[in-house]
Design an enzyme around this catalytic site. Structure first.
Site, PDB file in Angstrom:
ATOM      1  N   ASN A  20       0.863  -1.188   0.000  1.00 49.82           N
ATOM      2  CA  ASN A  20       0.000   0.000   0.000  1.00 49.82           C
ATOM      3  C   ASN A  20       0.897   1.235   0.000  1.00 49.82           C
ATOM      4  OD1 ASN A  20      -1.817   2.037   0.471  1.00 49.82           O
ATOM      5  ND2 ASN A  20      -2.422   1.347   2.516  1.00 49.82           N
ATOM      6  N   TRP A  21       0.976   1.884  -1.150  1.00 51.37           N
ATOM      7  CA  TRP A  21       1.882   3.027  -1.285  1.00 51.37           C
ATOM      8  C   TRP A  21       1.323   4.287  -0.620  1.00 51.37           C
ATOM      9  CZ3 TRP A  21       3.572   2.571  -7.194  1.00 51.37           C
ATOM     10  CH2 TRP A  21       4.385   1.422  -7.326  1.00 51.37           C
ATOM     11  N   LYS A  22       0.059   4.261  -0.224  1.00 49.16           N
ATOM     12  CA  LYS A  22      -0.597   5.434   0.374  1.00 49.16           C
ATOM     13  C   LYS A  22      -0.392   6.658  -0.538  1.00 49.16           C
ATOM     14  CE  LYS A  22      -0.204   3.201   4.815  1.00 49.16           C
ATOM     15  NZ  LYS A  22      -0.080   3.279   6.254  1.00 49.16           N
ATOM     16  N   HIS A  49      -9.530   1.043   5.436  1.00 48.31           N
ATOM     17  CA  HIS A  49      -8.205   1.260   6.029  1.00 48.31           C
ATOM     18  C   HIS A  49      -8.355   2.185   7.241  1.00 48.31           C
ATOM     19  CE1 HIS A  49      -4.078   2.491   6.623  1.00 48.31           C
ATOM     20  NE2 HIS A  49      -3.743   1.404   5.951  1.00 48.31           N
ATOM     21  N   GLU A 103      -6.708   4.598   8.247  1.00 47.25           N
ATOM     22  CA  GLU A 103      -6.548   6.039   7.958  1.00 47.25           C
ATOM     23  C   GLU A 103      -7.843   6.612   7.380  1.00 47.25           C
ATOM     24  OE1 GLU A 103      -2.962   5.544   5.673  1.00 47.25           O
ATOM     25  OE2 GLU A 103      -1.943   4.945   7.520  1.00 47.25           O
ATOM     26  N   GLU A 129      -4.916  -4.912  10.795  1.00 46.11           N
ATOM     27  CA  GLU A 129      -3.915  -3.865  10.954  1.00 46.11           C
ATOM     28  C   GLU A 129      -4.166  -3.141  12.271  1.00 46.11           C
ATOM     29  OE1 GLU A 129      -2.162  -2.702   6.851  1.00 46.11           O
ATOM     30  OE2 GLU A 129      -3.794  -1.347   7.308  1.00 46.11           O
ATOM     31  N   GLY A 164       2.802   2.440  10.807  1.00 42.24           N
ATOM     32  CA  GLY A 164       3.734   3.546  10.625  1.00 42.24           C
ATOM     33  C   GLY A 164       4.468   3.940  11.898  1.00 42.24           C
ATOM     34  N   SER A 190       3.812  -1.977  10.238  1.00 36.77           N
ATOM     35  CA  SER A 190       5.269  -2.000  10.394  1.00 36.77           C
ATOM     36  C   SER A 190       5.909  -3.328   9.997  1.00 36.77           C
ATOM     37  CB  SER A 190       5.662  -1.611  11.832  1.00 36.77           C
ATOM     38  OG  SER A 190       5.237  -0.288  12.111  1.00 36.77           O
ATOM     39  N   GLY A 196       2.985  -1.161   4.285  1.00 35.96           N
ATOM     40  CA  GLY A 196       2.930   0.271   3.969  1.00 35.96           C
ATOM     41  C   GLY A 196       4.316   0.784   3.625  1.00 35.96           C
ATOM     42  N   GLY A 197       4.954   1.432   4.580  1.00 36.09           N
ATOM     43  CA  GLY A 197       6.251   2.085   4.369  1.00 36.09           C
ATOM     44  C   GLY A 197       7.273   1.225   3.640  1.00 36.09           C
TER      45      GLY A 197
HETATM   46  P1  13P Z   1       3.185   0.517   7.675  1.00 38.90           P
HETATM   47  O1  13P Z   1       3.716  -0.778   7.094  1.00 38.90           O
HETATM   48  O2  13P Z   1       3.888   1.731   7.176  1.00 38.90           O
HETATM   49  O3  13P Z   1       3.107   0.445   9.169  1.00 38.90           O
HETATM   50  O4  13P Z   1       1.682   0.657   7.149  1.00 38.90           O
HETATM   51  C1  13P Z   1       0.804  -0.396   7.260  1.00 38.90           C
HETATM   52  C2  13P Z   1      -0.435  -0.081   6.508  1.00 38.90           C
HETATM   53  O5  13P Z   1      -1.204   0.782   6.900  1.00 38.90           O
HETATM   54  C3  13P Z   1      -0.689  -0.803   5.252  1.00 38.90           C
HETATM   55  O6  13P Z   1      -1.974  -0.592   4.797  1.00 38.90           O
END
Ligand code: 13P
Length: 242
Positions: free
Chosen positions: A9-11, A92, A94, A164, A170, A205, A226-227
């Site tokens: 997930n590149w956000k 998600h 967020e 998650e 993050g 993470s 994510g990251g």
């Molecule tokens: P991180 O891997 O950056 O913690 O993000 C997880 C995430 O929200 C994937 O959708």
């Protein structure tokens, strides 16, 4: 019986240049797992074209609960499908916490994604406060139950679920493999017999350094990254480990 899946997930990250570099490295991935990338909306066609033939799927980070019409700024499941998406993330954390999406709205998005021909990746998870209050399993059960009420148990079992924990996203704080397994097992129990085929991913993470331990858990079928999915080397390594 459940094929592992690693999703990136590149956000809201990237530009033409960085995405071209990421695409080039995606083409080098050698993994037995299914791999799916979730770029920002505007870069979807670029990524779809770039990874053609590589056996990697593309998905959207969000989807409208509406099908078409006067909904400025929204994008429907059918549109996403038309530009080459196979998956769509719904719920998600967020979206839930920053944009106020409720369980009900998430359920509607789930239904709309499936109606548009997409496989939803339904995200669920508790906040740190909820975990400390001992509410983790109840919160997650309610998040999933809202979607079962909207689309039916069969539809949820056909989708992908991503656990998650909000406190792990993050933050560099991963849930321990045992903590993840407890929740994944509870989710699978909630789904009943058909849940045996449902892929349940862990997200929060995930890095190459902690992925194998998570993947060893019997109910962890892959990761929503994510990251680390923006770091070509890390992501390739996670895919290899799955
Ligand atoms: P991180 O891997 O950056 O913690 O993000 C997880 C995430 O929200 C994937 O959708």
């Amino acid at each position: 019986m459940r094929h592992p899946l690693v999703a990136g997930n590149w956000k809201m990250n990237g530009n033409h240049e960085s995405i071209a570099a990421l695409i080039a490295s995606l083409l080098e991935i050698r993994s037995d797992a299914d791999v799916v990338i979730f770029p920002p909306y505007v870069y979807l066609p670029l990524v779809v074209a770039g990874i053609e033939g590589a056996g990697i799927s593309v998905g959207a980070q969000n989807v409208s609960e509406q099908h078409s019409g006067a909904f400025t700024g929204e994008v429907s499941g059918q549109m996403l499908r038309e530009v080459g998406c196979r998956y769509a993330i719904v719920g998600h954390s967020e979206r839930r916490s920053i944009y106020g999406e409720t369980n009900q709205q998430v359920a509607e998005k789930f239904t709309a994604a499936q109606a548009g021909g997409l496989i939803p990746v339904l995200c669920v998870g508790e906040t740190l406060e909820q975990r400390e209050q001992g509410e983790t399993l109840a919160i997650i059960a309610a998040q999933i139950d809202a979607v079962i009420k909207g689309s039916g148990l069969g539809a949820v079992c056909e989708a992908v679920i991503a656990y998650e924990p909000v406190w792990a996203i993050g933050t560099g704080k991963t849930a321990s493999a045992e903590q993840a397994q407890v929740v994944h097992q509870a989710i699978r129990q909630q789904l009943g017999d058909s849940g045996a085929k449902t892929r349940i991913l862990y997200g929060g993470s995930v890095k190459a350094a902690n992925a194998s331990e998570l993947f060893m858990q019997p109910d962890v079928d892959g990761a929503l990254v994510g990251g680390a999915s923006l770091d070509a080397k890390e992501f390739k390594e996670i895919c290899k480990l799955a």
